[in-house]
Design an enzyme around this catalytic site. Sequence first.
Site, PDB file in Angstrom:
ATOM      1  N   ASP A   9       6.125 -35.336  55.227  1.00  0.00           N
ATOM      2  CA  ASP A   9       4.788 -34.954  55.638  1.00  0.00           C
ATOM      3  C   ASP A   9       4.039 -34.435  54.411  1.00  0.00           C
ATOM      4  OD1 ASP A   9       3.008 -34.026  58.007  1.00  0.00           O
ATOM      5  OD2 ASP A   9       3.180 -32.251  56.730  1.00  0.00           O
TER       6      ASP A   9
ATOM      7  N   GLN B   4       2.718 -31.681  53.892  1.00  0.00           N
ATOM      8  CA  GLN B   4       3.115 -30.309  53.563  1.00  0.00           C
ATOM      9  C   GLN B   4       4.641 -30.131  53.613  1.00  0.00           C
ATOM     10  OE1 GLN B   4       1.595 -27.755  52.273  1.00  0.00           O
ATOM     11  NE2 GLN B   4      -0.362 -28.801  52.161  1.00  0.00           N
ATOM     12  N   SER B   5       5.385 -31.190  53.354  1.00  0.00           N
ATOM     13  CA  SER B   5       6.850 -31.117  53.437  1.00  0.00           C
ATOM     14  C   SER B   5       7.439 -30.114  52.435  1.00  0.00           C
ATOM     15  CB  SER B   5       7.422 -32.511  53.145  1.00  0.00           C
ATOM     16  OG  SER B   5       8.803 -32.423  52.849  1.00  0.00           O
ATOM     17  N   ASN B   6       8.250 -29.191  52.961  1.00  0.00           N
ATOM     18  CA  ASN B   6       8.998 -28.275  52.089  1.00  0.00           C
ATOM     19  C   ASN B   6      10.058 -29.030  51.307  1.00  0.00           C
ATOM     20  OD1 ASN B   6       7.821 -25.742  52.945  1.00  0.00           O
ATOM     21  ND2 ASN B   6       8.892 -26.049  54.894  1.00  0.00           N
TER      22      ASN B   6
ATOM     23  N   CYS C 132      10.035 -32.202  50.303  1.00  0.00           N
ATOM     24  CA  CYS C 132       9.459 -32.973  49.194  1.00  0.00           C
ATOM     25  C   CYS C 132       9.122 -32.049  48.029  1.00  0.00           C
ATOM     26  CB  CYS C 132       8.219 -33.723  49.666  1.00  0.00           C
ATOM     27  SG  CYS C 132       8.612 -35.094  50.765  1.00  0.00           S
TER      28      CYS C 132
END
Length: 333
Positions: A75, A77-79, A81
């Site tokens: 996503d 806002q992926s943590n 990534c």
Amino acid sequence: MNSYFDNIPRVNILNLPTPLVKLKRLSEHLEGPNIYLKRDDLTGLGLGGNKTRKLEFLLGEALSQNCDSIIMPGDIQSNCCRQAAAAAAAVGIQCHLALSGTKPEYAEGNLLLDYIFGAVIHWCGEYTNGEKIPEIAEKLRAQGKRPYIIPYGGSNCTGVIGFATAVCEIKDQLTNQNINLDYIILPSSSGGTHAGISVGVDICGLSTKVIGIGIDKSVPGDYEYELAKLANEASIKIGFDKQYDSKDFIMNYNYFGNGYGKIGNLEREAINLTGKYEGILLDPVYNGRAMGALIHMIQDNQFMKNENILLWHTGGIQAVFMRARELVEKITD
Ligand SMILES: *Cc1c(COP(=O)(O)O)cnc(C)c1O
């Protein structure tokens, strides 16, 4: 350390051990069991979080296969990534992120950090599940690159191993602090953390019960099966002789509220209480919900007063700033 992990490649990207702390003031305020926190929000690199434990082994595998780049979906806002971008920078390989949605005008939160950590972003529109990754990988290979593909949330048998080792770490802390842990509670979403903790508890011979709080699902069935599959694959990989079944995994789906990432009173009150009594931040999407669930279960008398319960803090606190207006009402004074 346990010999199960001796021959598994890993990279040195974590600041370990993360603290195991007692939330004394919050426990007293709630007049319930002793609440502990495992502070994996403090794993270090790239502002930390649970995914860095998985990346320790995922990047170890990537380097052992002579890969020079990683690709992973997520996503905007992926943590995961964001932690992958930082980890790739730290070990000196290129990070390609296949993010859902379209390019915003400005980068904020985790996306801002992805750029700062030098990741290459591929905007994938409605393809939210890595559907574009084969295409990205093909292009990289055509340029002579060797990409290593990381699944959603870093949850495969390699990532799971990171959390099996995490339990060996906490076992030493429990022994040193003379704590007999009755429960581990964690926000459970793509499964790697939950499956890994369960395998670790068995490897270390702990009698602790592990309870996952549903973050993005509200019905049992497929997910427990997925957890068993991850645990079995990881066990085979490290030579741990145990067969898991979906019945070995406890999930509580009662706190799904209005859905994934929807902040309600449960999350808001848990974040504000933990902040007010401990000076510790929880994120609204994962740990705010898991702590809200724990507080509710305590108020519902589901634990005995002399029990020791640990919330595994998985990080993600950037979301506090992204969702500020939903957490603290308009300032009027
Ligand atoms: C990814 C994530 C989780 C869930 O971990 P899984 O291994 O995907 O179940 C929990 N908390 C935070 C902050 C996360 O980023």
